[in-house]
Design a protein around this motif. Structure first.
Motif, short mmCIF file in Angstrom:
data_model
loop_
_atom_site.label_atom_id
_atom_site.label_comp_id
_atom_site.label_asym_id
_atom_site.label_seq_id
_atom_site.Cartn_x
_atom_site.Cartn_y
_atom_site.Cartn_z
N VAL A 81 32.35 -46.88 21.90
CA VAL A 81 33.08 -47.57 22.97
C VAL A 81 34.58 -47.27 22.86
O VAL A 81 35.25 -47.00 23.88
CB VAL A 81 32.83 -49.09 22.89
N ALA A 82 35.11 -47.27 21.65
CA ALA A 82 36.53 -46.99 21.47
C ALA A 82 36.88 -45.58 21.92
O ALA A 82 37.92 -45.36 22.57
CB ALA A 82 36.91 -47.19 20.00
N VAL A 83 36.02 -44.61 21.62
CA VAL A 83 36.27 -43.22 22.03
C VAL A 83 36.24 -43.10 23.55
O VAL A 83 37.11 -42.45 24.16
CB VAL A 83 35.23 -42.28 21.39
N VAL A 84 35.25 -43.74 24.20
CA VAL A 84 35.15 -43.69 25.66
C VAL A 84 36.38 -44.32 26.31
O VAL A 84 36.97 -43.77 27.25
CB VAL A 84 33.86 -44.39 26.13
N VAL A 85 36.80 -45.48 25.80
CA VAL A 85 37.98 -46.15 26.35
C VAL A 85 39.22 -45.28 26.16
O VAL A 85 40.07 -45.16 27.07
CB VAL A 85 38.17 -47.53 25.69
N ALA A 86 39.34 -44.65 25.00
CA ALA A 86 40.50 -43.78 24.74
C ALA A 86 40.54 -42.60 25.72
O ALA A 86 41.60 -42.25 26.25
CB ALA A 86 40.47 -43.28 23.30
N VAL A 129 43.47 -41.82 28.45
CA VAL A 129 44.18 -40.54 28.51
C VAL A 129 44.08 -39.93 29.91
O VAL A 129 45.08 -39.44 30.47
CB VAL A 129 43.62 -39.57 27.45
N GLU A 130 42.87 -39.97 30.49
CA GLU A 130 42.70 -39.44 31.85
C GLU A 130 43.55 -40.22 32.84
O GLU A 130 44.12 -39.64 33.78
CB GLU A 130 41.22 -39.51 32.24
N LEU A 131 43.62 -41.54 32.66
CA LEU A 131 44.41 -42.36 33.58
C LEU A 131 45.88 -42.03 33.48
O LEU A 131 46.59 -41.91 34.49
CB LEU A 131 44.17 -43.85 33.28
#
Length: 344
Positions: free
Chosen positions: A18-23, A27-29
């Motif tokens: 979950v932390a990797v997906v949120v990161a 970054v994309e945002l």
């Protein structure tokens, strides 16, 4: 004594994933914040006449798909009113695009309603399978033609290869339609193998299979109806691409050539064929945006155009399809005797 399963490595544990997906999303945002803000600004002031044209093009696209299935069913001897085919196309498309395993539900829904139209099980199965083959083949041919027009594929030999492949498939379909008995022996062997795995008698279901093939012998799609269905399959994709082009113009992104837009569109639809998430959300949008940017649009214009296109092709069409499904469901339930099973 029951031994507990070994703990997964740290990089596969839920909090880490979950932390990797949120990161990644953050970054994309951050990287895409400026194009996103500009895209929102373009969406606030679209050219509404082009938006209306895009909606009309998308409705026409759905109509051509319904007409394609009607032509195949009529060619096999079952004639149904057009509005019933249109309603079926909308409802089945919504099931396919939004439910997990949607194509299975959509195929079952199509089959059940074609049976209610009066088609035999063989005719209904044949028309559903053939409409899928024609639709996929039409997208391949469109991609090949416009790929050559943009010189992104090698030469005219590439188009001839695709056209030859499509012709082989068409001839094969025609031969199987004329000689369905060719399928009996391979199908019996396959069924016997399944029966062995399920520990059933080897000949279980063989009589039913033979009866189905006997029904299939009566299916004779006339060449004129088949040719008409092919044209409708091509028109279905081109009208959907026209909707995307009008969405580009509606947000002020009119500096992309039609051939490049169609290539981007074919890439997006190819991504949609891999059902990773319902409706291809994220996957299709990303493929379309990358294709439009490669065709010459700015990132903000591509994002705005794709968002508008998806609001029409996914939001409006899928929403309409679910409303149609509810109406069809209510009619089927109302026509079912009390205590009898109701099928969607």
């Amino acid at each position: 004594m029951t031994m507990s399963a070994p703990a997964p490595p740290w990089w596969r544990r839920a909090p880490v994933v979950v932390a990797v997906v949120v990161a990644i999303l953050l970054v994309e945002l951050v990287l895409g914040w400026r194009p996103l803000v500009e895209a929102v600004g373009q969406l606030r002031t679209p050219h509404w006449n082009w938006v209306a044209g895009a909606v009309v093009a998308e409705i026409a696209s759905m109509g051509t798909y319904a007409r394609m299935q009607r032509a195949l069913l009529r060619g096999a001897g079952t004639t149904v009113r057009m509005r019933r085919h249109v309603a079926l196309a909308y409802a089945a498309h919504s099931l396919s695009a939004t439910l997990p395993g949607g194509p299975v539900f959509s195929t079952t829904f199509n089959f059940q309603h074609m049976r209610r139209f009066g088609a035999s099980s063989a005719v209904a199965s044949w028309c559903i399978a053939l409409s899928g083959v024609l639709s996929a083949g039409a997208l391949v041919v469109i991609g090949a033609v416009f790929g050559i027009l943009t010189r992104s594929t090698g030469s005219w030999q590439t188009l001839l290869t695709y056209m030859g492949g499509a012709l082989v498939v068409a001839v094969g379909v025609r031969l199987v339609a004329q000689h369905p008995e060719w399928l009996i022996n391979p199908a019996r062997r396959l069924l016997s193998g399944v029966n062995r795995v399920r520990r059933r008698p080897a000949d279980a279901g063989h009589a039913r299979l033979t009866g189905f093939v006997d029904q299939l012998r009566s299916v004779r799609v006339r060449p004129l109806d088949l040719g008409y269905a092919v044209l409708l399959a091509i028109a279905n994709w081109l009208l959907d691409a026209l909707c995307l082009w009008m969405c580009c113009i509606a947000v002020g992104a009119d500096d992309i050539r039609p051939a490049q837009l169609v290539i981007a569109y074919c890439a997006g639809m190819a991504a949609a064929s891999v059902p990773i998430v319902p409706g291809g959300l994220g996957v299709v949008d990303g493929a379309l945006i990358l294709g439009l940017v490669a065709g010459g649009l700015t990132s903000s214009s591509a994002v705005a155009a794709v968002v508008l296109y998806r609001l029409i092709s996914f939001g409006f069409i899928i929403g309409t399809g679910w409303l149609v499904w509810l109406v069809l469901r209510a009619r089927v339930t109302a026509g079912t005797p009390r205590g009898g099973p109701a099928h969607p």
